[in-house]
Design an enzyme around this catalytic site. Structure first.
Site, PDB file in Angstrom:
ATOM      1  N   CYS A  96       0.867  -1.175   0.000  1.00 38.46           N
ATOM      2  CA  CYS A  96       0.000   0.000   0.000  1.00 38.46           C
ATOM      3  C   CYS A  96       0.906   1.228   0.000  1.00 38.46           C
ATOM      4  O   CYS A  96       2.036   1.143  -0.460  1.00 38.46           O
ATOM      5  CB  CYS A  96      -0.926  -0.019   1.224  1.00 38.46           C
ATOM      6  SG  CYS A  96      -0.062   0.097   2.798  1.00 38.46           S
ATOM      7  N   ALA A  97       0.458   2.331   0.521  1.00 40.52           N
ATOM      8  CA  ALA A  97       1.271   3.547   0.524  1.00 40.52           C
ATOM      9  C   ALA A  97       2.402   3.472   1.546  1.00 40.52           C
ATOM     10  O   ALA A  97       3.556   3.758   1.224  1.00 40.52           O
ATOM     11  CB  ALA A  97       0.400   4.773   0.776  1.00 40.52           C
TER      12      ALA A  97
END
Length: 141
Positions: A96-97
């Site tokens: 993810c981020a």
């Protein structure tokens, strides 16, 4: 399952992330790049939203946003994602981020019977900071 957790105080996002990280395995950007370079058989899943993926992503990653992961991974669900459902015995790497959503995603996939799940430590932000190759173009699928 949700009825078994009754905290004395409300929990926050980072409590969920810490709990997930306590039961999953993480991989560094360099370790993931080495696996990619060695053409290891793996399914690379970007659990960010499509708009985040379009800003930059790891080549070969498939977008399965965290919000629909359980549905996508459940073969009994009518709109499941066959490639993910069929990866229960394959290596699955999620990112993810920053590593929080992917940690929770890895924990959920393990609960759903996936045998070899890894989460990218530090997420796409660390991947980019560490100078790993990325793709910066929108994909329309």
């Amino acid at each position: 399952m949700y009825d078994t957790f009754k905290p004395e105080q409300p929990v926050g996002l980072m409590d969920f992330v810490r709990a997930a990280k306590s039961c999953i395995k993480e991989i560094t950007p360099q370790e993931l790049k080495n696996k990619i370079d060695a053409n290891e058989d793996m399914l690379l899943i970007d659990v960010r939203e499509h708009s985040e993926n379009e800003q930059g992503h790891i080549k070969g990653a498939v977008v399965v946003p965290r919000g629909i992961l359980e549905a996508a991974a459940d073969p009994a669900y009518p709109k499941h994602f066959p490639e993910l459902c069929n990866a229960r015995e394959r290596q699955v790497v999620v990112y993810c981020a920053t590593g929080g959503r992917s940690a929770m995603a890895a924990a959920v996939l393990q609960m759903m019977g996936f045998k070899n799940v890894l989460s990218l430590d530090g997420g796409f932000t660390r991947w980019e900071t560490d100078g790993m190759p990325l793709v910066r173009e929108a994909r329309f699928v």
